[in-house]
Design an enzyme around this catalytic site. Structure first.
Site, PDB file in Angstrom:
ATOM      1  CG  MET A  17      21.904  13.406   4.323  1.00  0.00           C
ATOM      2  SD  MET A  17      23.007  14.639   3.609  1.00  0.00           S
ATOM      3  CE  MET A  17      22.017  15.219   2.232  1.00  0.00           C
ATOM      4  CG  PHE A  44      -9.467  -9.865  11.430  1.00  0.00           C
ATOM      5  CD1 PHE A  44      -8.193 -10.175  11.902  1.00  0.00           C
ATOM      6  CD2 PHE A  44      -9.696  -9.926  10.065  1.00  0.00           C
ATOM      7  CE1 PHE A  44      -7.183 -10.559  11.030  1.00  0.00           C
ATOM      8  CE2 PHE A  44      -8.683 -10.300   9.181  1.00  0.00           C
ATOM      9  CZ  PHE A  44      -7.424 -10.617   9.671  1.00  0.00           C
ATOM     10  CD  GLN A  45      -7.104  -7.504   7.740  1.00  0.00           C
ATOM     11  OE1 GLN A  45      -7.975  -7.326   6.896  1.00  0.00           O
ATOM     12  NE2 GLN A  45      -5.894  -7.935   7.433  1.00  0.00           N
ATOM     13  CE  LYS A  74     -18.440  -6.850   3.448  1.00  0.00           C
ATOM     14  NZ  LYS A  74     -17.744  -7.440   2.309  1.00  0.00           N
ATOM     15  CD  GLU A 102      -1.779  -2.325   1.681  1.00  0.00           C
ATOM     16  OE1 GLU A 102      -0.585  -2.590   1.990  1.00  0.00           O
ATOM     17  OE2 GLU A 102      -2.709  -3.147   1.817  1.00  0.00           O
TER      18      GLU A 102
END
Lengths: 556, 167
Positions: free
Chosen positions: A464, A113-114, A163, A51
């Site tokens: 750096m 969940f999630q 959902k 993602e």
């Protein structure tokens, strides 16, 4: 027509003019993916490896096209994986709309969940965010998100869609995309003009705001009219052509010597769409102490946030400068031009003249391969600063870099988005550290045959940080020597891409020949020296008098 | 440093107070008091904020508030042009030796005794913040058990409201 929430999401995106979205499916966004399947002839979805790659791609797409980038993810980890990318877009004011699935509204707050509170998490890094409570509000929420993302100072907006909202039905009527928001200018412009006319050493300093308002032509005209040099912040790069005779380049911590000196010695800084970040100013108390600052910005909260301007002109940069052009007379400043010439001469005398695979030579060679329209994307680190200093930019929106957040791993996703937005072969300049953070997106570029020239400055160290350790930490190279055996060409080939390792300029020429005609991503693993430094360097919280131009000649 | 009172009209959306306070927190804006309430319209809530700071700080707060999508209007309410007050409940120990002094003080400040037991007295006082601070200072001579104050609410004098333009 009666549609499901998921269909409404996709139809509203299409209605708002979106033809490409980036994302990754999952359990709580599966209905939207079903709708993307249904409407696949009208909207193109690019599946990334992660993602984070998707949100950086949406960002790169937005930066190069000026359109709003769109990313879609599932709930929980899908949503949290967007966080770095959203923050990157937020700090650089890039219009991005992120759409996440979430669990059923009834399950919210129960640690299901999630499930994650993504609106809570992204509250400080978005312009605004929503959790949709009714399917009837869905289309208007998306429309408002698109309006917000682009209006005023652009930025990311997130919409969290449970959902049950995706599967609920309601009436949907298409609407026209939001018209470009009306742009305003300050009523006080006239009052600031005397400051320019009376000035002996004006300096035009522009940033990302000049890019997003498309002010190239106006800035150049203003510089001609008042006989002033032009410099920019990192975010301003590519807004005007690098090779323009009045352009001195980027100023700031690793800015060009002439540009930084001109700013430091100026008595009137015309600041256009900049936010005076600490990387641009160094120590605020020693910054441009002799100058009156005319600050033009669309975001009123930027005035006096870090430096105090003499005039704050809130409004669109392009329109404001256009108005200035009508109020000013032709001015000539031969003494100031002479001084600028001297700064440039000093810069020229201190240039890097070494042979071999030096950053300057590498980028100089790259400049012979890039076209006016080639997007050049960077990751974060030394290679980013060298690209900002040496790469040639000839058209606006062709430099893509994470300036505010400084996100290592930004480059792969962003270059995929930049390529898809512009249709141009894209160059990604990266380092071995940054590339390793997002090389999974090679798979995305291979699947889509995305032509990207991936130029890795491979010095085996986190250059750096190492440079800071060299200057400020007594060469204690703590955890910056990578000492890894990664064969980037074998990695590229494993992903289905091509690549070549180079250790000389001749080899690099051959590699570029191949890379710039390849039908997909091409990795150039360019072996560079671990002790190369980004110079000049103004130490953190330092001022122009502390600038390090050459090693061993501090305060030169 | 000058003291400011601002009224902020916000969309009456879930979590809007969190958006405002979260911005104050992340920008390190130090405020003195904040109240939130319903308004004449169910579309809006009203937040009243007071703080001390220099004019740059004051402008930063207003400009940063306007960047929040839920913020509809911000209006500065100055001391002369507005009515401001807050309410405090204060509980002090009830002892034979101090009882009369507490009652005298309450009378002088027009604080009302709203609960009275053999061990404690609760008084209710409204007024501007200065008056309430003074009353607390006075009560410090006795034994304060608990204090709860609401923070400032404020309305502009005259017919103008937060949504009408100044004439």
């Amino acid at each position: 027509m009666i549609l499901s929430g998921a269909d409404i999401i996709v139809k509203t995106l299409i209605e708002q003019g979106v033809d490409t979205v980036f994302g990754y499916p999952g359990g709580q966004i599966i209905d939207v993916y079903d709708s993307l399947y249904k409407y696949r002839d009208e909207i193109n979805h690019i599946l990334t490896a992660h993602e984070q790659g998707a949100v950086h791609a949406a960002d790169g797409y937005a930066r190069t096209t000026g359109k709003t980038g769109v990313v879609i993810s599932t709930s929980g980890p899908g949503a949290t994986n967007l966080v770095t990318g959203i923050a990157t877009a937020h700090l650089d004011s890039v219009p991005v709309v992120a759409i996440c699935g979430n669990v059923n509204s009834k399950q919210l707050g129960t640690d299901s969940f999630q499930e994650i509170d993504i609106t809570g998490i992204t509250l400080p890094i978005t312009k605004h965010n929503y959790i949709v409570g009714n399917v009837e509000d869905l289309a208007d929420t998306i429309r408002e998100a698109f309006r917000l993302a682009k209006s005023g100072r652009p930025g990311p907006v997130l919409i969290d869609v449970p959902k049950d909202i995706q599967i609920a039905f309601c009436n949907y009527e298409p609407e026209a995309p939001y018209p470009e928001p009306e742009k305003r200018i300050s009523k006080k412009i006239e009052s600031a003009m005397e400051c320019i006319s009376d000035s002996k050493r004006p300096y035009i300093y522009f940033g990302g705001g000049a890019v997003s308002s498309d002010a190239q032509e106006e800035i150049l005209k203003l510089a001609e009219l008042i006989d002033a040099p032009i410099g920019c912040s990192l975010m301003g790069l590519s807004a005007i052509p690098t090779n323009h005779p009045r352009f001195l380049g980027m100023q700031g911590m690793h800015g060009k010597y002439a540009s930084s000196m001109a700013m430091h010695n100026s008595d009137c800084i015309i600041a256009l769409g900049v936010r005076f970040s600490d990387r641009a100013t160094g120590n605020k108390n020693k910054f441009a102490t002799t100058a009156n600052i005319i600050h033009v910005d669309v975001d009123g909260a930027e005035f006096s946030k870090t430096v105090k301007p003499a005039y704050s002109l809130r409004g669109d940069v392009k329109l404001t400068v256009k108005k200035m052009l009508t109020l000013l007379n032709k001015q000539e400043r031969p003494d100031w031009s002479e001084e600028i010439k001297k700064f440039r001469q000093t810069e020229f005398e201190n240039r890097d003249t070494r042979d071999g695979l030096t950053p300057y030579n590498i980028l100089n060679l790259l400049n012979t391969y890039t076209k006016d329209s080639t997007p050049i994307v960077t990751d974060v680190g030394q290679h980013q600063m060298w690209t900002a200093q040496y790469a040639e930019f000839r058209s606006p929106r062709r430099f893509v870099s994470s300036g505010g957040l400084g996100t290592m791993g930004f480059g792969m996703g962003a270059s995929i988005g930049a390529q898809m937005g512009t249709g141009e072969r894209t160059v990604l300049v990266t380092g071995d550290g940054s590339f390793k953070m997002s090389l999974n997106e090679l798979s995305t570029a291979v699947s889509n045959k995305t032509p990207i020239v991936i130029l890795i400055f491979n010095n085996g160290v986190l250059g750096m940080v190492r440079q800071w350790q060299t200057f400020f930490y007594e060469k204690h190279y703590s955890c910056t020597t990578l000492e890894q055996q990664t064969d980037f060409i074998a990695v590229a080939k494993a992903f289905g891409a091509d690549g070549v390792k180079v250790s000389s300029l001749d080899e690099l020429t051959k590699a570029f020949d191949k890379a710039f005609s390849a039908n997909g991503p091409f990795v150039i693993d360019c072996l560079t020296d671990k002790d190369e430094l980004v110079l000049p360097m103004m130490p953190p919280d330092g001022s122009m008098s502390d600038i390090i131009v050459k090693v061993g000649e501090e305060n030169a | 440093m000058p003291k400011y009172t601002i009224a902020v009209l916000v969309r009456n959306e879930f979590g809007v107070l969190n958006r405002v306070t979260s911005m104050f927190r992340r920008r390190q804006f130090n405020i003195s008091s904040l109240t939130v309430s319903e308004t004449e319209s169910d579309k809006y809530s009203r937040i009243t904020v007071t703080y001390n700071g220099d004019p740059d700080f004051h402008h930063q707060i207003i400009n940063q508030l306007y960047k929040l999508a839920d913020v509809c209007k911000v209006k500065e309410l100055d001391g002369d042009g507005a009515i401001s007050c807050e309410l405090m409940l204060i509980k002090v120990k009830n002892e034979h030796a101090t009882r009369d002094d507490i009652r005298t003080a309450a009378e002088a400040f027009k604080a009302e005794i709203v609960d009275y037991t053999l061990d404690s007295i609760i008084m209710r006082i409204t007024g501007d913040s200065r008056r309430i601070d003074d009353f607390i200072a006075l009560m410090n001579s006795f034994t304060i058990l608990e204090i709860c104050r609401t923070g400032v609410v404020s309305l502009e004098r005259g017919k103008n409201t937060i949504i009408t333009e100044e004439e």
